[in-house]
Write a protein that holds these residues in place. Structure first.
Motif, PDB file in Angstrom:
ATOM      1  N   TRP A   1      63.611  96.534  65.349  1.00 51.28           N
ATOM      2  CA  TRP A   1      63.628  95.492  64.536  1.00 51.28           C
ATOM      3  C   TRP A   1      64.201  94.217  64.963  1.00 51.28           C
ATOM      4  N   ARG A   2      63.669  93.110  64.277  1.00 51.92           N
ATOM      5  CA  ARG A   2      64.064  91.809  64.773  1.00 51.92           C
ATOM      6  C   ARG A   2      64.728  91.088  63.667  1.00 51.92           C
ATOM      7  N   LYS A   3      64.497  91.081  62.292  1.00 49.07           N
ATOM      8  CA  LYS A   3      65.140  90.237  61.125  1.00 49.07           C
ATOM      9  C   LYS A   3      66.448  90.687  60.807  1.00 49.07           C
TER      10      LYS A   3
ATOM     11  N   VAL B   1      71.374  87.567  67.421  1.00 44.65           N
ATOM     12  CA  VAL B   1      70.671  87.081  66.243  1.00 44.65           C
ATOM     13  C   VAL B   1      69.363  87.856  65.777  1.00 44.65           C
ATOM     14  N   HIS B   2      68.782  88.295  66.804  1.00 49.98           N
ATOM     15  CA  HIS B   2      67.639  89.124  66.756  1.00 49.98           C
ATOM     16  C   HIS B   2      68.036  90.585  67.278  1.00 49.98           C
ATOM     17  N   ALA B   3      67.868  91.386  65.982  1.00 45.60           N
ATOM     18  CA  ALA B   3      68.590  92.768  66.227  1.00 45.60           C
ATOM     19  C   ALA B   3      68.313  93.585  67.543  1.00 45.60           C
ATOM     20  N   ARG B   4      67.004  93.512  68.031  1.00 50.54           N
ATOM     21  CA  ARG B   4      66.585  94.339  69.055  1.00 50.54           C
ATOM     22  C   ARG B   4      66.872  93.931  70.184  1.00 50.54           C
ATOM     23  N   GLU B   5      67.465  92.673  70.398  1.00 55.06           N
ATOM     24  CA  GLU B   5      67.839  92.081  71.779  1.00 55.06           C
ATOM     25  C   GLU B   5      69.195  92.553  72.076  1.00 55.06           C
ATOM     26  N   TRP B   6      69.400  93.752  72.519  1.00 53.88           N
ATOM     27  CA  TRP B   6      70.734  94.462  72.841  1.00 53.88           C
ATOM     28  C   TRP B   6      71.419  93.882  73.898  1.00 53.88           C
TER      29      TRP B   6
ATOM     30  N   ILE C   1      72.218  83.246  72.050  1.00 48.68           N
ATOM     31  CA  ILE C   1      71.717  83.926  73.312  1.00 48.68           C
ATOM     32  C   ILE C   1      70.497  84.902  72.773  1.00 48.68           C
ATOM     33  N   HIS C   2      69.612  84.882  73.336  1.00 49.25           N
ATOM     34  CA  HIS C   2      68.348  85.816  73.087  1.00 49.25           C
ATOM     35  C   HIS C   2      67.841  86.502  74.364  1.00 49.25           C
ATOM     36  N   SER C   3      66.708  87.461  73.820  1.00 50.87           N
ATOM     37  CA  SER C   3      66.040  87.781  75.145  1.00 50.87           C
ATOM     38  C   SER C   3      64.484  88.188  74.580  1.00 50.87           C
ATOM     39  N   TYR C   4      63.364  88.418  75.294  1.00 50.74           N
ATOM     40  CA  TYR C   4      63.634  88.139  76.816  1.00 50.74           C
ATOM     41  C   TYR C   4      62.524  87.198  77.411  1.00 50.74           C
TER      42      TYR C   4
HETATM   43 ZN    ZN Z   1      65.412  86.307  69.837  1.00 53.73          ZN
END
Ligand code: ZN
Ligand code: 0X9
Length: 426
Positions: free
Chosen positions: A240-242, A182-187, A313-316
């Motif tokens: 980028w996040r959003k 959902v957050h773009a940079r959290e590959w 599911i996110h990071s970190y």
């Molecule tokens: Zn996140």
């Protein structure tokens, strides 16, 4: 103000029409330990307009008695280093640009869009968006009798939010829903989410345990629920996040899709009302295009077959968390069961390589976050068990987690997931 650098980059791109990729050459990612007094660091962040990875609230104020992870542009490194003299700090990425290039170079198919192999080697590298779609389609094609490709509406840019639905003996059992990226940079999150789908499908025939999971539940796995943002991290700005939605009367782009869910959205303090902020909640509850598709999809599942388990599911940070984000005093009605499952999940993960996870309700474990997915999925979709995970690491690499850690992260996360599948009560 905080994000003037990013808006300048966007403006230049718009004016010249050239795809100017944000350069992080010579930039640093640094971690500063904050004590009781947040003011000195706040002044530095303000003065240098620094972007933050972790530790700064929606109001721009660092959180006391924790770590703040910051990105310092190359040109400001000297001044920053002088200003933080006397504070406890460490450099995470000496040269963010070099770390980002290394990540790309190690990811063979990242630029080529070569057809992705549906075998374990897929998890040796990060991939282009097109390859993620190919992976899902190829995986589905291998198991045509017990899976289908599904979409949860479209992104703001018109990309179908694509997932895989699979099941065992018959479709229509209680749903297990996973959202990645959902957050773009959290590959790492999209990769790990894909691994969970891949593992369950490829081991169905050979493992009686896996078969029992897939026979018991219908899995709905969406590895990349923010495709526009994800693509943007590969074409324009790795950090980028959003999403990429515009807001009238603002030149800033993007809503935080994890601050937009229409449950207790209006509560203050857990998101930003500033379209330029990284945690911009949107102009109205549920007005992010991706949110519309995702919540319609989950609502339908909830009505049809009930949602047994949802994990965002996110990071970190290595955290396994439960509702609520909007309030630190409200507790889910099944809080005791959630905490017990969370404790077991954290230790199941740790048992694999010793990776330590903390667990607890979002608001008291990480920070207040309004409009986040789990609160809505818990209270509106009435999922039986709702969690959010922050995958590896705790900040050495942060969002730029080396490709060599994809597989270990995925393997240990599977063990946590397995614990839930073994221990949840229907
Ligand atoms: Zn996140
Ligand atoms: O701020 C967030 O949205 C999450 N942290 S992140 O660094 N990945 O952005 C944590 C918020 C709680 N997560 C969910 N409610 N899913």
């Amino acid at each position: 103000m905080l994000y003037s650098l990013i808006s300048l980059g966007l403006t230049l791109t718009a004016v010249t029409g050239v795809l100017a990729k944000t350069s992080y050459d010579g930039a640093q990612a640094v971690r500063v330990a904050v004590g009781d007094d947040v003011v000195p660091l706040m002044k530095i962040i303000d003065k240098l307009s620094l972007a933050s990875w972790k530790g700064v609230g929606p109001n721009g104020v660092p959180r006391a008695n924790g770590n703040v992870d910051l990105v310092v542009p190359a040109k400001k490194v000297a001044e920053f280093t002088a200003l933080v003299d006397g504070m406890e700090f460490e450099v995470m990425h000496e040269d963010l640009g070099a770390s980002i290039s290394a990540e790309e170079e190690e990811s063979v198919s990242f630029k080529s869009s070569a057809a992705a192999a549906v075998d374990v080697t897929y998890f040796n590298a990060y991939h282009a968006y097109a390859d993620h779609l190919t992976f899902l389609r190829d995986l589905q094609a291998q198991y045509p009798t017990r899976s289908e490709i599904v979409t949860a509406g479209n992104s703001n840019g018109g990309r179908p939010i694509t997932g895989i639905h699979f099941y065992g003996t018959a479709a229509g059992k209680p749903a297990v829903v996973l959202h990645g990226n959902v957050h773009a940079r959290e590959w790492i999150t999209g990769m790990t989410t894909e691994y969970l789908a891949w593992y369950l499908l490829t081991n169905y025939a050979s493992s009686s345990e896996v078969k029992s999971f897939v026979d018991k539940y219908d899995f709905y796995i969406f590895p990349i629920v923010n495709p526009d943002g994800f693509v943007y991290t590969q074409t324009n700005d790795r950090l980028w996040r959003k999403n990429r939605q515009t807001t009238p009367n603002s030149s800033c782009i993007g809503r935080d899709v994890n601050r937009n869910w229409p449950f207790q959205w209006a509560v203050t303090g857990g998101a930003s009302t500033d379209p330029c902020n990284e945690t911009f909640k949107g102009r109205a509850a549920g007005d992010a295009t991706e949110n519309v598709g995702l919540r319609n999809y989950i609502s339908t599942l909830a009505a049809k077959q009930k949602v047994q388990l949802f994990i965002d599911i996110h990071s970190y940070s290595q955290l396994f968390m439960t509702p609520y984000g909007y309030s630190c005093s409200a507790l889910a009605t099944n809080n005791a069961a959630l905490q017990s499952l969370a404790r077991g999940t954290a230790s199941a993960i740790q048992a694999v390589y010793g990776t330590v996870y903390e667990y607890g309700p979002i608001c008291s474990t990480i920070y207040q976050a309004t409009g986040s997915s789990v609160d809505w999925v818990n209270d509106i979709a009435k999922a039986k068990y709702t969690f959010t995970i922050e995958l590896r690491d705790t900040g050495r690499y942060g969002f730029i987690l080396p490709p060599a850690q994809i597989l270990p992260t995925a393997l240990e996360t599977y063990q946590g997931f397995r614990y839930l599948l073994l221990n949840m009560v229907l």
